[in-house]
Scaffold this active site. Sequence first.
Site, PDB file in Angstrom:
ATOM      1  N   HIS A  17       0.836  -1.194   0.000  1.00  0.00           N
ATOM      2  CA  HIS A  17       0.000   0.000   0.000  1.00  0.00           C
ATOM      3  C   HIS A  17       0.871   1.244   0.000  1.00  0.00           C
ATOM      4  CE1 HIS A  17      -3.430   2.603   0.833  1.00  0.00           C
ATOM      5  NE2 HIS A  17      -2.639   3.245   1.674  1.00  0.00           N
ATOM      6  N   ASP A  25     -15.296   2.651   8.411  1.00  0.00           N
ATOM      7  CA  ASP A  25     -14.255   3.583   7.983  1.00  0.00           C
ATOM      8  C   ASP A  25     -14.817   4.600   6.993  1.00  0.00           C
ATOM      9  OD1 ASP A  25     -11.487   4.585   7.515  1.00  0.00           O
ATOM     10  OD2 ASP A  25     -11.895   3.796   5.521  1.00  0.00           O
ATOM     11  N   ARG A  57     -14.746  12.805   9.457  1.00  0.00           N
ATOM     12  CA  ARG A  57     -13.463  13.452   9.771  1.00  0.00           C
ATOM     13  C   ARG A  57     -13.143  14.537   8.752  1.00  0.00           C
ATOM     14  NH1 ARG A  57      -9.827   8.697   9.154  1.00  0.00           N
ATOM     15  NH2 ARG A  57      -8.170  10.223   9.407  1.00  0.00           N
ATOM     16  N   SER A  73      -7.493   3.612   9.759  1.00  0.00           N
ATOM     17  CA  SER A  73      -8.295   3.669   8.533  1.00  0.00           C
ATOM     18  C   SER A  73      -7.627   2.868   7.406  1.00  0.00           C
ATOM     19  CB  SER A  73      -8.474   5.143   8.138  1.00  0.00           C
ATOM     20  OG  SER A  73      -8.940   5.274   6.827  1.00  0.00           O
ATOM     21  N   LYS A  75      -8.614  -1.308   5.899  1.00  0.00           N
ATOM     22  CA  LYS A  75      -8.940  -1.660   4.513  1.00  0.00           C
ATOM     23  C   LYS A  75      -8.041  -2.774   3.983  1.00  0.00           C
ATOM     24  CE  LYS A  75      -9.158   2.825   3.828  1.00  0.00           C
ATOM     25  NZ  LYS A  75      -9.537   4.221   3.629  1.00  0.00           N
TER      26      LYS A  75
END
Length: 434
Positions: free
Chosen positions: A82, A161, A168, A183, A187
């Site tokens: 990621h 999320d 947020r 968060s 995922k």
Amino acid sequence: MRMYDLIAKKRDGHELSKEEIDFFVENYTSGDIPDYQASALCMAIFFQDMTTDERAHLTTAMVDSGDTIDLSSIEGIKVDKHSTGGVGDTTTLILAPLVASLGAPVAKMSGRGLGHTGGTIDKLEAVPGFHVEIDKQEFIDLVNKNKVSVIGQTGNLTPADKKLYGLRDVTATVNSIPLIASSIMSKKIAAGADAIVLDVKTGAGAFMKTLEDSRELAKAMVGIGNRVGRNTMAVISDMSQPLGNAIGNALEVEEAIDTLKGNGPEDLTELCLTLGSQMVVLAGKADSLDHARQLLKENIDNGKALEQFRTFLASQGGDGSVVDDPKKMPQAQYKIELPSQKDGYVSEMVADQIGISAMMLGAGRATKESEIDMAVGLYLHKKIGDEVKKGESLLTIYSNQQDVEEVKTKLYENITINESSIERPTLVHEMITE
Ligand code: URA
Ligand code: CA
């Protein structure tokens, strides 16, 4: 349990228990806790932070709020990568076939989304015929057979999320390390990864602008991953200027092909070897980072990585022969050079603004409805530290419109040429392994 008490507890700097965090996430997702109470808690977290245990509990609760992808019928350790986001980040296109060529399964779920260029799926769709509309069983079969497949987002992953991120966004609580880290990690975990390699970007084009913040975010994510039983490593890499030379969809696929042939830009190649080594170690295919790097280099030199890319493209309907002839992908009508206005050294190339210039040409989506033009983008001939002569091209603009004056103006504003020489920025700042 009352939400009021949870807010007060966190406001006063105390640690929330697993039961309390579960209570909040479950009841916020179902709509039983209102937005105003959830925003007060986010603000309290923003100021009081969370312990490693709290972060792990929040992550797990968000994973449990929706579907998870079960990849257990894929043999081997599934490592996901990621990136926290940057400009011209072509690494996934290279790493997927490269790591798979060593027998490590790459089962990638990817998105489209907004941005300077398309997401990984958009980029791959520059290859004629390639598609990600495959069902889950086909996806799993392809990974077992070819070691690599990419599927579009399916299922209702981490609804907690989604809802919390939206809140947020409008309550000035996005920029909180525990909230960002949980968060992102929720995922990845919901998408079925056994192990995770994180590329945390730092600099102008990144979410985290300073090395200190990037390091803290990286440590937070590695801490969560390891706490919830997913082997996790992180790299902190430079995003003060775009990565590699190409920014744009077909242009980045071509750059990936070059890199898989061993002819890629130096920075992109180096980052792929760094991240790839971590992936190969976590997948159990090498016992040290050095050994992994050597194996990756071998498969670039002997052509196996490129052949893996060809097979992967063809297995999902794509024309695998683009690896021999990248010009089979959409080509821009106009190629316009951007000449340097003076002699000197490139001292600044503001990554995010250069990314926006590519988006203005049509390489990315400004809104969800925008259509991407696969052919357009930018190709950098100079990077920070390079010497340049007046009139020499800094970059080529690939465009399907003849008039690119606005783009040129923006590019000139964000590329600085200095009289004195300057060092190249450090590419890999740190590796965080525990
Ligand atoms: N990206 C995410 O997915 N979550 C955040 O909180 C911030 C950036
Ligand atoms: Ca690139």
